[in-house]
Design a protein around this motif. Structure first.
Motif, PDB file in Angstrom:
ATOM      1  N   ARG A 193     -38.797  64.813  64.800  1.00 17.83           N
ATOM      2  CA  ARG A 193     -37.687  64.859  63.855  1.00 17.83           C
ATOM      3  C   ARG A 193     -36.422  65.262  64.590  1.00 17.83           C
ATOM      4  O   ARG A 193     -36.413  66.228  65.341  1.00 17.83           O
ATOM      5  CB  ARG A 193     -37.976  65.856  62.741  1.00 17.83           C
ATOM      6  N   GLY A 194     -35.374  64.512  64.353  1.00 19.82           N
ATOM      7  CA  GLY A 194     -34.114  64.828  65.014  1.00 19.82           C
ATOM      8  C   GLY A 194     -32.954  64.193  64.292  1.00 19.82           C
ATOM      9  O   GLY A 194     -33.134  63.349  63.401  1.00 19.82           O
ATOM     10  N   PRO A 195     -31.741  64.546  64.666  1.00 16.65           N
ATOM     11  CA  PRO A 195     -30.554  64.078  63.945  1.00 16.65           C
ATOM     12  C   PRO A 195     -30.223  62.613  64.173  1.00 16.65           C
ATOM     13  O   PRO A 195     -29.521  62.003  63.361  1.00 16.65           O
ATOM     14  CB  PRO A 195     -29.441  64.983  64.496  1.00 16.65           C
ATOM     15  N   LEU A 214     -31.496  60.784  72.633  1.00 18.61           N
ATOM     16  CA  LEU A 214     -32.575  59.940  72.114  1.00 18.61           C
ATOM     17  C   LEU A 214     -33.906  60.693  72.078  1.00 18.61           C
ATOM     18  O   LEU A 214     -34.615  60.665  71.064  1.00 18.61           O
ATOM     19  CB  LEU A 214     -32.721  58.676  72.969  1.00 18.61           C
ATOM     20  N   VAL A 215     -34.258  61.369  73.186  1.00 19.35           N
ATOM     21  CA  VAL A 215     -35.553  62.046  73.214  1.00 19.35           C
ATOM     22  C   VAL A 215     -35.586  63.233  72.267  1.00 19.35           C
ATOM     23  O   VAL A 215     -36.665  63.684  71.868  1.00 19.35           O
ATOM     24  CB  VAL A 215     -35.937  62.488  74.646  1.00 19.35           C
ATOM     25  N   ARG A 216     -34.399  63.719  71.877  1.00 18.29           N
ATOM     26  CA  ARG A 216     -34.334  64.800  70.888  1.00 18.29           C
ATOM     27  C   ARG A 216     -34.092  64.259  69.476  1.00 18.29           C
ATOM     28  O   ARG A 216     -33.895  65.029  68.539  1.00 18.29           O
ATOM     29  CB  ARG A 216     -33.212  65.773  71.248  1.00 18.29           C
ATOM     30  N   GLY A 217     -34.083  62.921  69.344  1.00 19.81           N
ATOM     31  CA  GLY A 217     -33.780  62.298  68.069  1.00 19.81           C
ATOM     32  C   GLY A 217     -34.996  62.161  67.175  1.00 19.81           C
ATOM     33  O   GLY A 217     -36.031  62.816  67.381  1.00 19.81           O
ATOM     34  N   GLY A 218     -34.875  61.304  66.177  1.00 20.78           N
ATOM     35  CA  GLY A 218     -35.955  61.093  65.229  1.00 20.78           C
ATOM     36  C   GLY A 218     -36.651  59.771  65.467  1.00 20.78           C
ATOM     37  O   GLY A 218     -35.988  58.723  65.564  1.00 20.78           O
ATOM     38  N   TYR A 219     -37.968  59.795  65.574  1.00 21.79           N
ATOM     39  CA  TYR A 219     -38.737  58.567  65.807  1.00 21.79           C
ATOM     40  C   TYR A 219     -40.176  58.776  65.372  1.00 21.79           C
ATOM     41  O   TYR A 219     -40.692  59.890  65.369  1.00 21.79           O
ATOM     42  CB  TYR A 219     -38.676  58.148  67.279  1.00 21.79           C
TER      43      TYR A 219
END
Length: 442
Positions: free
Chosen positions: A140-142, A187-192
């Motif tokens: 989960r990330g912004p 990106l790696v701290r984002g949501g996916y």
């Protein structure tokens, strides 16, 4: 002194907080006397303050960043520095992000990174090959991450690899780490979801591995090793065993350069075993050849020949290869075999292989051509044909002119040493030109 605490340094940077600023916040309303030097010591030496100091740091940074911060996040969970074998995926991602952030900003923390040795250099490889696997890599990330983001990371890796082949690792490394810090970090701290996350980690791992290659080529061996081990961790999380085998081949190449020949065998054998059924033919060729070179260096001619034969039996078709194995180009196998045979003292056979490598080198890039010419020139020099060695040596210098590469400079130096027994004007001219090019690249 301990190893630098990259995680704490990165969090301070993210919070926009100076060393003195953190110390001041920690001292407010408390009977403590932390100062700029205290924080610098925690970062420079990975020192851990006594008592409730670490928890206070978490609280201060958590307030500044607006999210919970743990002892692991600030690198004060008392796990041994540099232990990459048992790090959860989230921790490993934060660690490598802290590494590329420090590398991009050229901080003291990265300069203090040290080579891992002994079990610390092997445990991450064992962890790659063995359970447990990462069951779910979603995050989960912004920032919502999609296929287009992943495609851009892959394209960046390909672009920087071509640049590396043309000009060497010294000028390319800063560009790669800047891209990682600016574009890949969010990106790696984002949501996916899990599927997207695995492809993102595969793409990111490819770029992190290239950062390691460039650091290795720039003679920054400790950061190079860390990048390659983090790429291996991402390979495991991505679910692509073949990519893990590629990362191990890179680690084996670095171990070869450092003279750690039994480590070369260990890495290569693990790759062949752990990625069985997933290795591309070109990568398998490279791994068998690396073992042949290592066996030659430790004086085991029989095993060396066995692994050369195993490499020669594999058919490589470029259209079936992943992007990372593009370095296994026409003539590379023959170049490696020539080097093995030279080490074993069979100079006649070595020359035949080296000549074949040069004959096919018109289909490869300039960096590869330079290495092939260097190998042939060195064999010719060791056979006593100084005139032919110098001629090939000048062709090598023509290909390498303008490249900033520690490994290319090594080839200059190796051929110059091979020609020290000769005192002709041609040899002196070549050695002078090689020395001038080496000075220009520094």
């Amino acid at each position: 002194m301990g190893e630098a605490n990259l995680l704490l340094d990165a969090l301070l940077d993210e919070a926009g907080m100076s060393y003195a600023g953190l110390a001041s916040r920690l001292n407010r309303g408390r009977n403590t006397r932390y100062d700029h030097a205290s924080v610098r010591r925690w970062i420079r030496d990975s020192a851990i303050p006594r008592g409730e100091g670490p928890l206070l740091i978490c609280r201060v940074l958590g307030t500044a960043l607006g999210r919970p911060i743990t002892l692991a996040d600030i690198g004060m969970d008392r796990v041994r520095p540099g232990d990459l074998s048992d790090a959860p995926l989230h921790t490993a991602i934060e660690q490598v992000a802290a590494l590329w952030r420090g590398d991009h900003k050229r901080t003291e923390t990265v300069e203090r990174t040290r080579m891992l040795a002994g079990n610390a250099a092997v445990a991450p490889v064992f962890a790659w090959e063995n359970p447990p696997d990462d069951i779910d890599v979603s995050h989960r990330g912004p920032l919502a991450v999609g296929a287009g983001d992943i495609a851009r990371v892959r394209a960046a890796r390909d672009r920087y690899e071509q640049m590396y082949r043309r000009v060497g690792g010294v000028p390319v490394r800063p560009r790669i780490v800047a891209y990682l810090n600016t574009h890949v970090g969010p990106l790696v701290r984002g949501g996916y979801d899990d599927r997207t996350g695995r492809e993102l980690l595969r793409a990111t791992g490819g770029l992190v591995a290239l950062a390691g290659i460039s650091a290795y080529d720039a003679d920054q061996q400790a950061p190079a090793q860390r990048y390659l081990l983090y790429a291996l961790r991402m390979a495991k999380a991505s679910g692509h065993p073949g990519f893990g085998g590629y990362c191990l081949a890179l680690l084996a190449n670095q171990a070869m350069y450092r003279g750690e020949f039994r480590r070369v065998l260990q890495y290569a054998q693990t790759a062949l075993r752990g990625a069985r059924g997933h290795l591309s033919p070109a990568l398998a060729v490279d791994l068998y050849t690396l073992q042949a070179k290592a066996y030659a260096r430790i004086g085991d001619a029989r095993s060396s020949h066995q692994h050369m034969t195993a490499a020669e039996r594999i058919e490589v078709r470029a259209e079936n290869e992943p992007p990372e194995t593009g370095y296994v180009q026409p003539g590379l196998l023959e170049t490696q075999q020539a080097d093995v045979l030279r080490r074993l003292g069979d100079l006649t056979a070595a020359q035949a292989y080296a000549e074949e490598a040069v004959r096919t080198s018109t289909r490869t890039h300039l960096r590869g051509r330079a290495h092939r010419l260097a190998t042939l020139a060195q064999v010719l020099g060791e056979r006593g044909d100084a005139e032919a060695a110098v001629a090939k040596g000048h062709q090598m210098l023509d290909c390498a002119e303008g490249m900033e590469s520690g490994r290319i400079q090594d080839r200059f130096a190796g051929l110059s040493r091979a020609l020290t027994a000769f005192d002709s004007q041609d040899v002196r001219d070549f050695r002078e030109r090689a020395a001038l090019l080496a000075q220009h690249d520094q």
